[in-house]
Motif scaffolding. Structure first.
Motif, PDB file in Angstrom:
ATOM      1  N   MET A 198       0.794  -1.223   0.000  1.00  0.00           N
ATOM      2  CA  MET A 198       0.000   0.000   0.000  1.00  0.00           C
ATOM      3  C   MET A 198       0.835   1.285   0.000  1.00  0.00           C
ATOM      4  SD  MET A 198      -2.865  -1.210  -0.532  1.00  0.00           S
ATOM      5  CE  MET A 198      -3.609   0.411  -0.662  1.00  0.00           C
ATOM      6  N   PRO A 199       1.952   1.367   0.748  1.00  0.00           N
ATOM      7  CA  PRO A 199       2.745   2.614   0.657  1.00  0.00           C
ATOM      8  C   PRO A 199       3.237   2.900  -0.763  1.00  0.00           C
ATOM      9  CG  PRO A 199       3.364   1.382   2.617  1.00  0.00           C
ATOM     10  CD  PRO A 199       2.450   0.488   1.824  1.00  0.00           C
ATOM     11  N   LEU A 200       3.645   1.851  -1.491  1.00  0.00           N
ATOM     12  CA  LEU A 200       4.083   2.052  -2.870  1.00  0.00           C
ATOM     13  C   LEU A 200       2.912   2.487  -3.737  1.00  0.00           C
ATOM     14  CD1 LEU A 200       6.251   1.932  -5.046  1.00  0.00           C
ATOM     15  CD2 LEU A 200       5.726  -0.515  -5.332  1.00  0.00           C
ATOM     16  N   GLN A 201       1.747   1.875  -3.524  1.00  0.00           N
ATOM     17  CA  GLN A 201       0.581   2.263  -4.313  1.00  0.00           C
ATOM     18  C   GLN A 201       0.206   3.716  -4.048  1.00  0.00           C
ATOM     19  OE1 GLN A 201      -1.085   0.209  -6.654  1.00  0.00           O
ATOM     20  NE2 GLN A 201      -1.935   2.193  -7.191  1.00  0.00           N
ATOM     21  N   ARG A 202       0.303   4.152  -2.794  1.00  0.00           N
ATOM     22  CA  ARG A 202      -0.001   5.556  -2.486  1.00  0.00           C
ATOM     23  C   ARG A 202       0.987   6.488  -3.175  1.00  0.00           C
ATOM     24  NH1 ARG A 202      -1.193   3.351   2.684  1.00  0.00           N
ATOM     25  NH2 ARG A 202       0.882   3.861   3.474  1.00  0.00           N
ATOM     26  N   ARG A 228      11.615   9.715  -4.097  1.00  0.00           N
ATOM     27  CA  ARG A 228      11.181   8.318  -4.212  1.00  0.00           C
ATOM     28  C   ARG A 228      10.432   8.082  -5.518  1.00  0.00           C
ATOM     29  NH1 ARG A 228      10.269   8.990   1.435  1.00  0.00           N
ATOM     30  NH2 ARG A 228       8.016   9.282   1.173  1.00  0.00           N
ATOM     31  N   TRP A 229       9.628   9.057  -5.909  1.00  0.00           N
ATOM     32  CA  TRP A 229       8.885   8.945  -7.160  1.00  0.00           C
ATOM     33  C   TRP A 229       9.831   8.900  -8.358  1.00  0.00           C
ATOM     34  CZ3 TRP A 229       5.226   7.307  -9.888  1.00  0.00           C
ATOM     35  CH2 TRP A 229       4.781   7.912 -11.066  1.00  0.00           C
ATOM     36  N   GLN A 230      10.836   9.740  -8.361  1.00  0.00           N
ATOM     37  CA  GLN A 230      11.791   9.733  -9.461  1.00  0.00           C
ATOM     38  C   GLN A 230      12.589   8.435  -9.492  1.00  0.00           C
ATOM     39  OE1 GLN A 230      11.707  11.780 -11.938  1.00  0.00           O
ATOM     40  NE2 GLN A 230      10.119  13.017 -10.933  1.00  0.00           N
ATOM     41  N   ALA A 231      12.896   7.884  -8.324  1.00  0.00           N
ATOM     42  CA  ALA A 231      13.586   6.586  -8.282  1.00  0.00           C
ATOM     43  C   ALA A 231      12.683   5.487  -8.843  1.00  0.00           C
ATOM     44  CB  ALA A 231      14.002   6.267  -6.850  1.00  0.00           C
ATOM     45  N   PHE A 232      11.394   5.546  -8.507  1.00  0.00           N
ATOM     46  CA  PHE A 232      10.456   4.562  -9.058  1.00  0.00           C
ATOM     47  C   PHE A 232      10.387   4.682 -10.570  1.00  0.00           C
ATOM     48  CE2 PHE A 232       6.291   3.330 -10.605  1.00  0.00           C
ATOM     49  CZ  PHE A 232       6.121   2.082 -10.038  1.00  0.00           C
ATOM     50  N   ARG A 233      10.283   5.898 -11.073  1.00  0.00           N
ATOM     51  CA  ARG A 233      10.216   6.111 -12.521  1.00  0.00           C
ATOM     52  C   ARG A 233      11.461   5.577 -13.222  1.00  0.00           C
ATOM     53  NH1 ARG A 233       7.123  10.116 -14.863  1.00  0.00           N
ATOM     54  NH2 ARG A 233       8.930  10.751 -16.092  1.00  0.00           N
ATOM     55  N   ARG A 234      12.577   5.651 -12.562  1.00  0.00           N
ATOM     56  CA  ARG A 234      13.831   5.205 -13.175  1.00  0.00           C
ATOM     57  C   ARG A 234      13.962   3.688 -13.134  1.00  0.00           C
ATOM     58  NH1 ARG A 234      16.616   8.307 -10.582  1.00  0.00           N
ATOM     59  NH2 ARG A 234      17.371   6.989  -8.883  1.00  0.00           N
ATOM     60  N   TRP A 235      13.594   3.063 -12.003  1.00  0.00           N
ATOM     61  CA  TRP A 235      13.902   1.649 -11.816  1.00  0.00           C
ATOM     62  C   TRP A 235      12.736   0.701 -12.112  1.00  0.00           C
ATOM     63  CZ3 TRP A 235      18.595   0.003 -11.770  1.00  0.00           C
ATOM     64  CH2 TRP A 235      19.613   0.860 -11.350  1.00  0.00           C
ATOM     65  N   ALA A 236      11.515   1.133 -11.888  1.00  0.00           N
ATOM     66  CA  ALA A 236      10.385   0.216 -12.082  1.00  0.00           C
ATOM     67  C   ALA A 236      10.301  -0.319 -13.509  1.00  0.00           C
ATOM     68  CB  ALA A 236       9.078   0.896 -11.679  1.00  0.00           C
ATOM     69  N   PRO A 237      10.431   0.528 -14.560  1.00  0.00           N
ATOM     70  CA  PRO A 237      10.377  -0.041 -15.917  1.00  0.00           C
ATOM     71  C   PRO A 237      11.502  -1.033 -16.173  1.00  0.00           C
ATOM     72  CG  PRO A 237      10.032   2.331 -15.975  1.00  0.00           C
ATOM     73  CD  PRO A 237      10.487   2.008 -14.588  1.00  0.00           C
ATOM     74  N   ARG A 238      12.697  -0.745 -15.698  1.00  0.00           N
ATOM     75  CA  ARG A 238      13.816  -1.662 -15.931  1.00  0.00           C
ATOM     76  C   ARG A 238      13.563  -3.013 -15.290  1.00  0.00           C
ATOM     77  NH1 ARG A 238      19.018   2.390 -14.795  1.00  0.00           N
ATOM     78  NH2 ARG A 238      18.269   4.113 -16.099  1.00  0.00           N
ATOM     79  N   LEU A 239      13.030  -3.001 -14.078  1.00  0.00           N
ATOM     80  CA  LEU A 239      12.756  -4.261 -13.390  1.00  0.00           C
ATOM     81  C   LEU A 239      11.559  -4.974 -14.014  1.00  0.00           C
ATOM     82  CD1 LEU A 239      13.273  -3.109  -9.695  1.00  0.00           C
ATOM     83  CD2 LEU A 239      14.847  -4.447 -11.119  1.00  0.00           C
TER      84      LEU A 239
END
Length: 274
Positions: A198-202, A228-239
């Motif tokens: 849930m924290p990630l979804q928020r 944290r949002w910019q880190a997600f944008r950078r790493w989530a697609p790669r993973l």
């Protein structure tokens, strides 16, 4: 340097089914719900009648069955989900809202198109203009399973963007809807094994929304969240693109198969002697 999947997405026009088949669409679910709820009529109807807080997994199944039936299913799937949605909407009415209001339904359908574009751009990069036109026409299918006529939609993407901006300027959120959305982002009665997500979804929900909408819903945003949002944008697609295709597409296959089983079971019940 661009990743291979981003290069491919720019070369090839996409259909809406190609986006909705990918499990990454779940990251955009919260933002799509927020866009819907910010329309006062939709917000009142959902907060007064939805079972999302008490039965979140059942509500998720209903929503995703609708998305998959419209974009990945056949005519029988779309007819079955239309009957299901109409039954669910039968009692959803009150001061300022009616689930069969075609303008409210158009807004909900429009948010599903806009949400698909947003998560595609997050995970695969921007779409070329001709692909956006194709996706936009595909999205009209959401309206056809409700009571929305094709003629209600703006005629092309440029007109839709203008229409969206006008509707966005008129959005508003009252205390009831704000409290409801906060409860949704807290998880409601979500099972314990999903609470850790849930924290990630928020974070992703707030990150996908413009600042004005965040403020409406009382979603905090600061420098730490932005990092944290910019880190997600950078790493989530790669993973994400390291996950095998079969696993990425498993939710779509699962929910569509479940819808078809339910449809067959209901037909058998209807044919059974009294």
């Amino acid at each position: 340097m661009k990743t291979p999947h981003r290069q491919e997405s720019r070369r090839s026009p996409r259909r809406l089914e190609d986006i909705n088949r990918e499990a990454y669409i779940y990251f955009g679910a919260g933002a799509t719900v927020a866009w819907q709820m910010a329309n006062p009529g939709v917000g009142r109807g959902v907060s007064n009648h939805s079972a999302t807080l008490s039965r979140p997994l059942q509500r998720l199944r209903a929503t995703m069955s609708y998305v998959y039936a419209v974009t990945l299913g056949d005519d029988a799937d779309r007819a079955a989900i239309a009957r299901h949605v109409n039954r669910a909407h039968a009692g959803v009415r009150g001061p300022g809202y009616n689930a069969f209001d075609r303008e409210l339904q158009l807004w909900v359908a429009a948010t599903l198109f806009r949400g698909a574009i947003d998560v595609h751009e997050l995970f695969e990069g921007p779409l070329p203009d001709d692909a956006r036109e194709t996706l936009y026409r595909d999205a009209w299918g959401f309206g056809r399973t409700l009571q929305v006529a094709d003629s209600q939609w703006p005629p092309d993407v440029a007109a839709f963007d203008r229409w969206w901006d006008e509707r966005e300027a008129a959005l508003s959120v009252d205390d009831q809807v704000r409290a409801y959305m906060q409860a949704v982002l807290d998880g409601g009665h979500v099972p314990w094994y999903l609470r850790g997500a849930m924290p990630l979804q928020r974070l992703v929900t707030a990150g996908l929304l413009p600042s004005r909408l965040r403020a409406m819903f009382g979603m905090p945003w600061d420098a730490a969240r932005e990092r944290r949002w910019q880190a997600f944008r950078r790493w989530a697609p790669r993973l994400y693109w390291l996950v095998p295709r079969g696993l990425r597409h498993l939710p779509a296959r699962h929910y569509l198969a479940a819808l078809r089983r339910d449809h067959v079971a209901r037909d058998n019940d209807d044919r059974s002697p009294p």
